[in-house]
Motif scaffolding. Structure first.
Motif, PDB file in Angstrom:
ATOM      1  N   GLY A 135      32.346 -68.789  26.252  1.00  0.00           N
ATOM      2  CA  GLY A 135      31.266 -67.964  25.736  1.00  0.00           C
ATOM      3  C   GLY A 135      30.711 -68.246  25.205  1.00  0.00           C
ATOM      4  O   GLY A 135      29.113 -68.195  24.624  1.00  0.00           O
ATOM      5  N   ALA A 136      30.975 -69.290  23.862  1.00  0.00           N
ATOM      6  CA  ALA A 136      30.296 -69.604  23.070  1.00  0.00           C
ATOM      7  C   ALA A 136      29.193 -70.576  23.611  1.00  0.00           C
ATOM      8  O   ALA A 136      27.490 -70.370  23.253  1.00  0.00           O
ATOM      9  CB  ALA A 136      31.139 -70.645  21.585  1.00  0.00           C
ATOM     10  N   GLY A 172      26.880 -65.859  15.777  1.00  0.00           N
ATOM     11  CA  GLY A 172      27.014 -64.722  16.779  1.00  0.00           C
ATOM     12  C   GLY A 172      28.189 -65.305  17.756  1.00  0.00           C
ATOM     13  O   GLY A 172      28.947 -64.889  18.630  1.00  0.00           O
ATOM     14  N   ALA A 173      28.153 -66.213  18.301  1.00  0.00           N
ATOM     15  CA  ALA A 173      29.066 -67.358  19.138  1.00  0.00           C
ATOM     16  C   ALA A 173      30.218 -67.873  18.227  1.00  0.00           C
ATOM     17  O   ALA A 173      31.532 -67.840  19.418  1.00  0.00           O
ATOM     18  CB  ALA A 173      28.499 -68.837  19.606  1.00  0.00           C
ATOM     19  N   GLY A 204      32.063 -64.254  18.220  1.00  0.00           N
ATOM     20  CA  GLY A 204      31.964 -63.899  20.073  1.00  0.00           C
ATOM     21  C   GLY A 204      33.992 -64.722  20.079  1.00  0.00           C
ATOM     22  O   GLY A 204      35.000 -64.080  20.612  1.00  0.00           O
ATOM     23  N   GLY A 205      33.837 -65.981  19.596  1.00  0.00           N
ATOM     24  CA  GLY A 205      35.166 -66.612  19.854  1.00  0.00           C
ATOM     25  C   GLY A 205      35.843 -66.683  19.541  1.00  0.00           C
ATOM     26  O   GLY A 205      37.772 -66.058  20.016  1.00  0.00           O
ATOM     27  N   GLY A 211      36.816 -63.417  18.224  1.00  0.00           N
ATOM     28  CA  GLY A 211      36.681 -61.912  18.215  1.00  0.00           C
ATOM     29  C   GLY A 211      37.986 -61.847  20.171  1.00  0.00           C
ATOM     30  O   GLY A 211      39.011 -61.277  20.189  1.00  0.00           O
ATOM     31  N   GLY A 212      37.455 -62.963  20.591  1.00  0.00           N
ATOM     32  CA  GLY A 212      38.242 -62.822  22.005  1.00  0.00           C
ATOM     33  C   GLY A 212      39.549 -63.459  22.233  1.00  0.00           C
ATOM     34  O   GLY A 212      39.842 -62.639  23.226  1.00  0.00           O
ATOM     35  N   ALA A 227      36.255 -68.015  25.058  1.00  0.00           N
ATOM     36  CA  ALA A 227      35.814 -67.956  24.275  1.00  0.00           C
ATOM     37  C   ALA A 227      34.755 -69.206  24.256  1.00  0.00           C
ATOM     38  O   ALA A 227      33.718 -69.576  23.903  1.00  0.00           O
ATOM     39  CB  ALA A 227      36.755 -67.885  22.796  1.00  0.00           C
ATOM     40  N   GLY A 248      26.610 -68.252  24.552  1.00  0.00           N
ATOM     41  CA  GLY A 248      26.276 -67.384  24.002  1.00  0.00           C
ATOM     42  C   GLY A 248      25.560 -68.661  22.367  1.00  0.00           C
ATOM     43  O   GLY A 248      25.302 -66.856  21.192  1.00  0.00           O
TER      44      GLY A 248
END
Length: 114
Positions: free
Chosen positions: A46-47, A57-58, A61-62, A64-65, A43, A50
């Motif tokens: 990804g952050a 969004g970052a 997403g972080g 949730g992951g 995450a 992202g």
């Protein structure tokens, strides 16, 4: 499998499954932690990538992951723990108990119970 009590020869025999229960809980805990740690690392990466989609969004997403990784890790760890616990129950522990006389015994006819 129809087990008989070696003490009173009753066919009313139950299973304790202590190994399966304990190893399942330990495996689920370890798997959840491992899944969360791996997902958190993913995450973070990804952050960082992202951030182009914006801070919301970052963040989403972080989080949730990390949650999905923890759940998948917990399920995997629990499955592995239950398999290990089942082997312990059948091979090591006195997993059976007589519902009539209370005698505990293992699958091995030479095991000691009490």
């Amino acid at each position: 499998m129809n087990e008989k009590c070696p003490n009173c020869l009753s066919v009313r025999v139950g299973k304790n499954n202590y190994g399966k229960k304990t190893a399942g809980v330990v495996g689920a805990s370890a798997g959840t932690y491992g899944g969360y740690a791996a997902a958190t690392a993913g995450a973070q990466a990804g952050a960082a990538l992202g951030i182009v989609a914006g801070p919301v969004g970052a963040t989403v997403g972080g989080i949730g992951g990390a949650v999905i990784g923890a759940l998948l890790g917990g399920a995997t760890g629990a499955s592995a723990g239950v398999i290990l616990g089942d082997v312990l129950d059948e091979r090591v522990l006195d997993n059976y108990h007589c519902l009539d006389c209370g005698y505990s015994f293992g699958e091995d006819p030479n095991s000691q119970g009490g």
